[in-house]
Design an enzyme around this catalytic site. Structure first.
Site, PDB file in Angstrom:
ATOM      1  N   SER A 193      16.110 -37.365 -67.064  1.00 56.52           N
ATOM      2  CA  SER A 193      15.960 -35.917 -67.190  1.00 56.52           C
ATOM      3  C   SER A 193      17.325 -35.256 -66.984  1.00 56.52           C
ATOM      4  O   SER A 193      18.321 -35.931 -66.736  1.00 56.52           O
ATOM      5  CB  SER A 193      14.979 -35.401 -66.137  1.00 56.52           C
ATOM      6  N   LYS A 194      17.322 -33.944 -67.073  1.00 57.01           N
ATOM      7  CA  LYS A 194      18.570 -33.169 -66.946  1.00 57.01           C
ATOM      8  C   LYS A 194      19.331 -33.515 -65.668  1.00 57.01           C
ATOM      9  O   LYS A 194      20.545 -33.433 -65.614  1.00 57.01           O
ATOM     10  CB  LYS A 194      18.240 -31.677 -66.939  1.00 57.01           C
ATOM     11  N   ARG A 195      18.578 -33.833 -64.656  1.00 60.06           N
ATOM     12  CA  ARG A 195      19.163 -34.224 -63.379  1.00 60.06           C
ATOM     13  C   ARG A 195      20.207 -35.337 -63.547  1.00 60.06           C
ATOM     14  O   ARG A 195      21.139 -35.453 -62.761  1.00 60.06           O
ATOM     15  CB  ARG A 195      18.024 -34.777 -62.518  1.00 60.06           C
ATOM     16  N   HIS A 196      20.019 -36.175 -64.548  1.00 60.64           N
ATOM     17  CA  HIS A 196      20.927 -37.301 -64.740  1.00 60.64           C
ATOM     18  C   HIS A 196      22.118 -36.937 -65.620  1.00 60.64           C
ATOM     19  O   HIS A 196      22.810 -37.808 -66.111  1.00 60.64           O
ATOM     20  CB  HIS A 196      20.172 -38.474 -65.371  1.00 60.64           C
ATOM     21  N   GLY A 197      22.337 -35.638 -65.824  1.00 58.61           N
ATOM     22  CA  GLY A 197      23.458 -35.225 -66.677  1.00 58.61           C
ATOM     23  C   GLY A 197      22.938 -34.838 -68.037  1.00 58.61           C
ATOM     24  O   GLY A 197      21.762 -34.511 -68.198  1.00 58.61           O
TER      25      GLY A 197
END
Ligand code: GLU
Length: 488
Positions: A254-258
């Protein structure tokens, strides 16, 4: 005869990429597109692009174009389409009508508020959400009454109340769902638009799709689809639900991972052939170890058998490494061509545009070794373009006394001025002995020169850099550095 047979077997693989333009395409979406494309090309099949834009409340303007652009960027060319479901509404309505006539579907008049409070109640009671089938058995009179009151119904599928629905997933084997766990899902909404389930199977049927390769989040939709195919007397395609993509922490990517939108990778200077190679390995592998594969090799060797049954893990370091390898493998010419848009965009405003292509061709071989992405190129090469460098006095002096530095730079200017041949070899031949004459360690002296010439401590090889910059510019920089030291 043989030819006809061959033509038939070739026509057998027809796959599609069917994105909903409700958000920017992320790595997972494009991985699905890529697997379908590669599968089609491997089997001399047909790759169809279909935009599933029937959930009008969730459409995001411009996203369909971004999807098309991303596919083009990666070279995932389609043979048919793009079809837009929003332009095919009549087809879905006809099928819904047919199911209504055959009493395999029914009209539901329940107001949204009722459905919503039912849902809340189910959540509270920890029951699986689903429609309670209130309208499933309305009498003709009850229906007429509802119609008369002006309520526009939705059309729901009459899911069998008992029994099982099963299908063979090419990757996971036999999958069985209890029909009692499926509700009477909506086929046609009150706005006249079909739901995903209806439009998806109507089109897969009409487009003669042979294989559905899609993300495994759709697995729970498949029994509904199979039931619909059965109700309509259509042959379902074969299904393969692709493994999930996880972040390094093993949570769903997800966005959390960049960056997750594919366009961001383009903007960050990853090469399309790298993304192709990298995405192909997110869930498929040739032999569990080969990392670098060309598009042709991937197409040649691709098979569903080698798609992993377990989730794939996204590894950014591997992507960066791969991009570096591909960048270094480009010819200088090609590297320059690819770097150009990044330079045009990101070099400081003060640098004159359009940029000088010949000059860039000379610079780029020095940068090519160091860049991991094309987006790094402007920053790595900026000092070649800037007319007057800003010096950091601390960097300039390094380990050398100020007076000594001034003396060394002055001597360097004299040496430079006297040089007839201006190339890396002649520069080195002139400056190595000068270190000794100045009684400085070569590393300290070259370090000083490097900062004077480039404004930084980390830069491409010094003498090659000086060769490209040219005598006039190098002398100017030495004077600039001297000014900085003398004023202080
Ligand atoms: N429109 C669906 C999506 O956005 C398609 C899923 C499928 O391939 O059936 O992914």
């Amino acid at each position: 005869m043989l030819e006809a047979k061959l033509a038939m077997s070739e026509a057998m693989v027809r796959v599609r990429f069917a994105p909903s333009p409700t958000g920017y395409p992320h790595l997972g979406n494009i991985r699905t597109a890529l697997f379908n494309w590669v599968f089609a090309r491997h089997n001399n099949g047909v790759f169809i692009l279909r935009i599933e834009d029937t959930d009008i409340a969730r459409l995001v303007e411009g996203v369909a174009d971004v999807i098309l652009g991303s596919l083009r960027w990666l070279g995932l060319d389609w043979d048919e389409g793009p079809y837009f479901q929003s332009q095919r509404l009549e087809l879905y309505r006809e099928v819904a009508d047919r199911l209504l006539k055959q009493e395999l579907a029914y009209q539901c008049y329940c107001p949204t508020e009722r459905l919503e409070s039912m849902r809340q109640e189910q959540i509270k009671r920890k029951q699986p959400p689903g429609y309670d089938r209130r309208c499933r058995n309305l009498t003709r009179e009850q229906r007429a009454e509802m119609e008369a009151s002006g309520i526009i119904p939705v059309v729901r599928f009459k899911t069998p109340l008992e029994g099982q629905t099963s299908f063979n997933d090419l990757l996971r084997g036999q999958i069985i769902f209890e029909n009692s766990t499926l509700d009477d899902f909506v086929l046609l909404k009150s706005d006249g638009y079909p739901t995903y389930h209806l439009a998806n199977i109507v089109d897969d049927h009409l487009m003669a799709i042979s294989h559905v390769l899609r993300a495994d989040e759709w697995l729970s939709s498949t029994p509904r689809h199979v039931l619909l195919y059965q109700a309509l007397g259509w042959q379902p395609p074969q299904f393969a639900h692709l493994p999930m993509i996880l972040g390094p922490d093993r949570a769903k990517l997800s966005k959390r991972h960049g960056a997750t939108a594919i366009t961001e990778y383009r903007e960050q200077g990853y090469l399309p052939e790298v993304m192709f190679n990298f995405l192909a390995l997110l869930g498929w592998s040739l032999d569990d170890k080969t990392e670098l594969l060309t598009r042709e090799e991937i197409v040649r060797h691709f098979s569903l058998e080698r798609i992993s049954r377990t989730a794939a893990v996204f590894n950014k370091d591997k992507l960066d490494w791969m991009n570096g390898v591909y960048l270094r493998g480009l010819s200088a010419e090609e590297f320059s061509r690819r770097a150009m848009p990044f330079l045009e965009k990101d070099l400081p405003m003060e640098v004159n545009r359009p940029l000088d292509t010949d000059y860039i061709r000379q610079i780029m071989p020095l940068i090519q070794e160091r860049a991991r992405t094309l987006a790094e190129v402007p920053q790595l090469s900026e000092f070649f373009f800037i007319d007057e460098l800003e010096y950091d006095i601390g960097l300039l002096l390094g380990k050398i006394e100020k007076a000594e530095a001034i003396k060394s730079l002055q001597a360097s200017a004299v040496r430079m001025d006297g040089l007839k041949d201006w190339n890396a070899a002649s520069l080195e031949a002139a400056f190595r002995p000068l270190a000794e004459e100045l009684k400085l360690k070569t590393s300290a002296f070259f370090g000083l020169l490097r900062v004077a010439i480039t404004g930084r401590t980390a830069a491409p090889p010094l003498f090659q850099t000086m060769e490209v910059l040219g005598k006039g510019q190098c002398l100017k920089r030495l004077r600039g550095a001297l000014d900085k030291l003398e004023i202080r």
